[in-house]
Design a protein around this motif. Structure first.
Motif, short mmCIF file in Angstrom:
data_model
loop_
_atom_site.label_atom_id
_atom_site.label_comp_id
_atom_site.label_asym_id
_atom_site.label_seq_id
_atom_site.Cartn_x
_atom_site.Cartn_y
_atom_site.Cartn_z
N HIS A 120 -40.78 30.12 -41.02
CA HIS A 120 -40.45 28.70 -40.87
C HIS A 120 -41.28 27.98 -41.91
N GLN A 150 -45.27 17.89 -44.30
CA GLN A 150 -45.27 17.34 -42.94
C GLN A 150 -46.00 16.00 -42.99
N ILE A 162 -43.45 22.83 -34.34
CA ILE A 162 -42.65 23.40 -35.44
C ILE A 162 -42.22 24.84 -35.11
C1 ISE Z 1 -38.95 18.82 -37.30
O1 ISE Z 1 -39.43 17.99 -36.28
C2 ISE Z 1 -37.93 19.74 -36.74
O2 ISE Z 1 -37.61 19.77 -35.61
C3 ISE Z 1 -37.43 20.73 -37.69
O3 ISE Z 1 -36.44 21.53 -37.13
C4 ISE Z 1 -38.59 21.56 -38.13
O4 ISE Z 1 -38.16 22.58 -38.99
C5 ISE Z 1 -39.59 20.68 -38.82
O5 ISE Z 1 -40.67 21.46 -39.25
C6 ISE Z 1 -40.09 19.61 -37.87
O6 ISE Z 1 -40.95 18.75 -38.54
#
Ligand code: ISE
Length: 336
Positions: A153, A158, A171
């Motif tokens: 992932h 961020q 996450i």
């Molecule tokens: C976001 O809040 C999500 O839900 C995304 O699916 C995730 O990949 C991302 O890292 C998050 O910040």
């Protein structure tokens, strides 16, 4: 028409409002609210939403609202979900269901007391055609038993304020859900490790981290979690079975050949990666609510992911695996 109230009018909230209004059959957005009233006003104006409420609670209680979609900050989820259950209203809550497994337990208790499942958690990957096909193949048994999952992932960036713990609870929570769903198995123990840190780790959180899990059936899972990877938003998943492997497809992208090379663009922003999954998720949720039938990922699944996240975060810096222990599954969640 199912009258839906949306709490939280930030980027994902507005995207869901647009989706419900323009794409999902049988749904209409009748109300919205946001901690920042200005955001609610802007969304109401942009999408012709007739009612704006000062608080999420007022929206939940409103006679103008049959069902609720929660897209507010993580810390507010549990209280809003509990308020929906109190009103007997179906609710789709963005992930995570709550910030701790203890709060998920309160939600489960409230749902059990009402004797009815009302809660769906926004684990939208379960609606992604790629993951669905992976699950079909694994379940069919044509490749023998699943043995391992390797997943990654990777985010480009961020927002400020994100912590190493949130790297797991906000996450990697997607992988914590999707891996147990793909395997049809529960977690026994887990550990999160910090590895050599990337020079893109500039915001004070561990980056990368590796999540290691063992399931009840002895499968092993590793998830590489990067909060800033320096190249793109990249989600990978591979299930290793006895007779072969199953891979998550990369998103559609045109390949360019030129200058003695081949180029395939990679997304940079997470919001583009699972658009189809979100569309299907909301469409199926509205259908299920209207027909009073079928269930997507529910409170039990939100709880299971949270229990694992809590244990992983406890394991940080201990150098040891932590037990992942859930309560006995109530009959209401037999199919979760
Ligand atoms: C976001 O809040 C999500 O839900 C995304 O699916 C995730 O990949 C991302 O890292 C998050 O910040």
């Amino acid at each position: 028409m199912l009258k839906i109230g949306v709490i939280g009018c930030g980027a994902i909230g507005r995207d869901h409002i647009r989706r419900l209004r323009d794409l999902v059959p049988g749904a209409t957005v009748t109300a919205c609210s946001d901690y920042f009233r200005e955001s609610a006003k802007l969304a109401a104006k942009q999408y012709d939403i007739p009612h704006i409420y000062d608080t999420g609670e007022a929206l939940i209680e409103s006679a103008e609202v049959d069902a609720v979609l929660i897209a507010s900050s993580d810390a507010s989820h549990a209280e809003y979900v509990l308020a929906c259950i109190k009103q007997g209203k179906p609710v789709l809550c963005e992930k995570p269901l709550a910030q701790t497994s203890a709060d998920c337990e309160k939600i489960i208790k409230a749902e059990l007391a009402g004797g009815k499942r009302l809660v769906q958690v926004g684990f939208m990957r379960r609606y992604d055609p790629g993951y669905r096909e992976m699950k079909r193949i694994v379940l069919s048994g044509e490749l023998g038993n699943p043995l391992m999952i390797h997943a990654a992932h990777r985010n480009m960036q961020q927002p400020d304020g994100l912590t190493s713990e949130m790297g797991i609870s906000n996450i990697a929570i997607h992988e914590l859900d999707i891996c147990r769903w793909l395997l049809g198995d529960e977690y026994k123990n887990g550990q999160v490790l910090k590895v050599r840190q990337s020079s893109y780790s500039v915001k004070g959180y561990d980056n990368p981290q590796i999540v290691l899990l063992e399931t009840d059936l002895g499968c092993r899972i590793d998830v590489e979690v990067q909060l800033s990877d320096g190249y793109g938003y990249d989600i990978q998943c591979q299930v290793v079975c006895e007779k072969g492997t199953v891979h998550l497809p990369d998103p559609y992208a045109v390949i360019t050949r030129s200058g003695a090379g081949r180029t395939v663009p990679i997304l940079t922003d997470w919001s583009q990666r699972f658009i189809q999954a979100y569309d299907i998720e909301l469409t199926e949720w509205v259908q299920a609510v209207e027909n009073n039938a079928g269930h997507g990922p529910g409170a039990w699944d939100g709880y299971a992911a949270c229990v694992a996240a809590d244990a992983l975060n406890r394991s940080r810096n201990t150098g040891s695996f932590m037990e992942i222990q859930m309560m006995t599954k109530p009959a209401l969640y037999a199919d979760s």
